[in-house]
Design an enzyme around this catalytic site. Structure first.
Site, mmCIF file in Angstrom:
data_model
loop_
_atom_site.group_PDB
_atom_site.id
_atom_site.type_symbol
_atom_site.label_atom_id
_atom_site.label_comp_id
_atom_site.label_asym_id
_atom_site.label_seq_id
_atom_site.Cartn_x
_atom_site.Cartn_y
_atom_site.Cartn_z
ATOM 1 N N ASP A 9 0.853 -1.200 0.000
ATOM 2 C CA ASP A 9 0.000 0.000 0.000
ATOM 3 C C ASP A 9 0.881 1.240 0.000
ATOM 4 O O ASP A 9 2.047 1.197 0.371
ATOM 5 C CB ASP A 9 -0.908 0.010 1.234
ATOM 6 N N SER A 10 0.268 2.357 -0.365
ATOM 7 C CA SER A 10 0.984 3.635 -0.328
ATOM 8 C C SER A 10 1.281 4.086 1.092
ATOM 9 O O SER A 10 2.084 5.000 1.281
ATOM 10 C CB SER A 10 0.140 4.694 -1.039
ATOM 11 N N TYR A 41 -0.296 8.505 -2.803
ATOM 12 C CA TYR A 41 -0.126 8.209 -4.221
ATOM 13 C C TYR A 41 -1.233 8.866 -5.059
ATOM 14 O O TYR A 41 -1.059 9.058 -6.261
ATOM 15 C CB TYR A 41 -0.211 6.687 -4.453
ATOM 16 N N GLY A 42 -2.345 9.158 -4.428
ATOM 17 C CA GLY A 42 -3.540 9.651 -5.140
ATOM 18 C C GLY A 42 -3.268 10.763 -6.146
ATOM 19 O O GLY A 42 -3.760 10.729 -7.264
ATOM 20 N N CYS A 72 -3.834 -0.929 -2.309
ATOM 21 C CA CYS A 72 -4.042 0.485 -2.644
ATOM 22 C C CYS A 72 -4.803 0.580 -3.977
ATOM 23 O O CYS A 72 -4.397 -0.023 -4.972
ATOM 24 C CB CYS A 72 -2.670 1.141 -2.761
ATOM 25 N N THR A 74 -5.098 3.194 -5.931
ATOM 26 C CA THR A 74 -4.354 3.955 -6.937
ATOM 27 C C THR A 74 -3.291 3.067 -7.584
ATOM 28 O O THR A 74 -3.127 3.065 -8.806
ATOM 29 C CB THR A 74 -3.719 5.211 -6.296
ATOM 30 N N GLU A 151 -6.744 11.301 7.618
ATOM 31 C CA GLU A 151 -5.403 11.316 8.216
ATOM 32 C C GLU A 151 -5.276 12.386 9.305
ATOM 33 O O GLU A 151 -4.324 12.370 10.079
ATOM 34 C CB GLU A 151 -4.339 11.466 7.120
ATOM 35 N N CYS A 184 -11.241 3.668 -2.400
ATOM 36 C CA CYS A 184 -10.023 4.173 -1.754
ATOM 37 C C CYS A 184 -9.934 3.547 -0.364
ATOM 38 O O CYS A 184 -10.952 3.427 0.329
ATOM 39 C CB CYS A 184 -10.090 5.699 -1.645
ATOM 40 N N HIS A 186 -9.017 4.583 2.407
ATOM 41 C CA HIS A 186 -9.352 5.401 3.586
ATOM 42 C C HIS A 186 -10.849 5.595 3.789
ATOM 43 O O HIS A 186 -11.282 5.914 4.890
ATOM 44 C CB HIS A 186 -8.707 6.784 3.463
HETATM 45 N N1 I24 Z 1 -5.622 7.274 9.595
HETATM 46 C C1 I24 Z 1 -4.829 7.175 8.529
HETATM 47 N N2 I24 Z 1 -3.656 7.830 8.391
HETATM 48 C C2 I24 Z 1 -3.237 8.625 9.369
HETATM 49 C C3 I24 Z 1 -5.196 8.084 10.552
HETATM 50 C C4 I24 Z 1 -4.012 8.782 10.506
HETATM 51 N N3 I24 Z 1 -3.895 9.510 11.636
HETATM 52 C C5 I24 Z 1 -4.984 9.251 12.388
HETATM 53 N N4 I24 Z 1 -5.772 8.381 11.744
HETATM 54 N N5 I24 Z 1 -2.068 9.263 9.254
HETATM 55 O O1 I24 Z 1 -5.197 6.351 7.512
HETATM 56 C C6 I24 Z 1 -1.278 9.101 8.101
HETATM 57 C C7 I24 Z 1 -0.053 9.854 8.159
HETATM 58 N N6 I24 Z 1 1.057 9.134 8.770
HETATM 59 C C8 I24 Z 1 1.009 7.690 8.689
HETATM 60 C C9 I24 Z 1 2.213 7.045 9.304
HETATM 61 O O2 I24 Z 1 3.416 7.598 8.860
HETATM 62 C C10 I24 Z 1 3.492 9.003 8.788
HETATM 63 C C11 I24 Z 1 2.278 9.663 8.222
HETATM 64 C C12 I24 Z 1 -6.249 5.432 7.679
HETATM 65 C C13 I24 Z 1 -5.835 4.314 8.575
HETATM 66 C C14 I24 Z 1 -6.484 3.051 8.278
HETATM 67 C C15 I24 Z 1 -6.074 1.942 9.167
HETATM 68 C C16 I24 Z 1 -7.046 7.841 12.187
HETATM 69 C C17 I24 Z 1 -6.938 6.378 12.545
HETATM 70 C C18 I24 Z 1 -6.023 5.877 13.461
HETATM 71 C C19 I24 Z 1 -5.967 4.515 13.760
HETATM 72 C C20 I24 Z 1 -6.834 3.662 13.125
HETATM 73 C C21 I24 Z 1 -7.749 4.146 12.202
HETATM 74 C C22 I24 Z 1 -7.782 5.503 11.918
HETATM 75 F F1 I24 Z 1 -5.151 6.686 14.057
HETATM 76 F F2 I24 Z 1 -8.624 6.003 11.058
HETATM 77 N N1 DGL Z 2 -4.154 3.997 -0.639
HETATM 78 C C1 DGL Z 2 -4.684 5.036 -1.509
HETATM 79 C C2 DGL Z 2 -5.840 4.475 -2.336
HETATM 80 O O1 DGL Z 2 -6.515 3.550 -1.949
HETATM 81 C C3 DGL Z 2 -5.144 6.242 -0.731
HETATM 82 C C4 DGL Z 2 -4.013 7.051 -0.162
HETATM 83 C C5 DGL Z 2 -3.098 7.607 -1.222
HETATM 84 O O2 DGL Z 2 -3.527 8.494 -1.997
HETATM 85 O O3 DGL Z 2 -1.983 7.153 -1.281
HETATM 86 O O4 DGL Z 2 -6.085 4.949 -3.394
#
Ligand code: I24
Ligand code: DGL
Length: 271
Positions: A9-10, A41-42, A72, A74, A151, A184, A186
């Protein structure tokens, strides 16, 4: 020797697919790579997404995987075809399982798809849907604000509702679809908000669940299911920040995973 299922995955979004795999295939071991350093990656070009995807696949070659799941959307949209052609193990993306499920659910043959810009612009969902049933009509829409929303951990409440309402307005106004594919990784995390905005009459399909079901079928078809009584071993690799990656995984899986590590991907040349 136990052969794991490779999942790429991305970033962390593919953990939605990995969790479904663990639930539906509790004996299987998983090795997961999340390219968090270069996520998202989107918005990236096709060439970049294909290159990065091959770099993850090259890394997985050390792990003797028996099947590859491209978690992923994308990466699936841009690289699945060539991965299937060039690898000699079963390769499964997230697009076809979601498309198949949507066709099963839809009564009026009008299906909506939401995803990143890359996924929507690639046309991979309409292609998959029409390849199964050419009479299907597809309305696609990219939703660039959704990944950053998730995120930032805004998964419900007034802000999530406002962003979802504003982003989905064009799709809702066109009307007529009875099924919506969450194209996607997310989006399942804001599924309730999306469902409420679209209305109860819309079937919302999340590709992760469907992908795990198909992974299970593929493993049995090839007689590759894990039979042993050994507990599975799950390895999770990130190209980015260890603590942030682990924190999300710990929260998401609610169970300790076996191995976490930061890796560097070697560059590959693609054509
Ligand atoms: N959910 C995602 N990405 C994040 C996040 C999140 N922060 C809080 N939650 N951050 O994706 C991404 C950025 N980071 C990632 C690690 O490296 C550096 C950058 C969806 C996650 C799907 C499992 C909310 C959150 C969480 C735990 C579980 C689920 C969730 F913190 F939505
Ligand atoms: N994993 C990507 C997808 O499902 C979403 C996050 C991204 O843009 O990298 O398309």
């Amino acid at each position: 020797m136990v052969q794991p299922i490779g999942v790429i995955d991305s970033g962390v979004g593919g953990m939605t697919v990995a969790k479904e795999l663990m639930r539906q295939l509790p004996k299987e071991s998983i090795v997961y790579i999340g390219d968090t350093k270069r996520c998202p990656y989107g918005p990236r070009s096709e060439k970049e997404v294909r290159t990065f995807t091959w770099e993850m696949v090259e890394h997985l070659k050390q792990h003797d995987i028996k099947m590859l799941v491209v978690a992923c959307n994308t990466a699936t949209a841009f690289a699945l075809k060539e991965l299937k052609e060039k690898l000699d193990i079963p390769v499964l993306g997230v697009i076809e399982p979601g498309a198949r499920a949507a066709i099963t659910f839809s009564e009026n043959k009008r299906i909506g798809v939401i995803g990143t810009e890359g996924t929507v612009h690639s046309g991979a969902y309409p292609e998959a849907l029409k390849g199964i049933d050419s009479s299907i009509r597809v309305n696609s829409q990219s939703c660039p604000p959704f990944v950053p929303l998730v995120e930032r951990n805004v998964l419900k409440g007034p802000e999530a509702e406002r962003v979802v309402r504003e982003t989905l307005k064009p799709l809702k106004d066109q009307n007529g679809i009875d099924t919506l594919i969450l194209g996607c990784t997310h989006y399942p995390l804001i599924r309730n908000v999306i469902q409420r905005e679209m209305g109860d009459h819309i079937n919302v399909i999340s590709s992760g669940e469907e992908t795990a079901r198909e992974a299970s079928l593929i493993l049995s078809y090839h007689h590759l299911q894990e039979q042993g009584s050994q507990p599975p071993v799950h390895k999770f690799y990130t190209t980015g920040d260890f603590d942030k990656f682990k924190k999300i995984a710990d929260e998401w899986f609610e169970a300790p995973l076996d191995i976490f590590e930061v890796i560097e991907l070697d560059p590959v040349e693609i054509f």
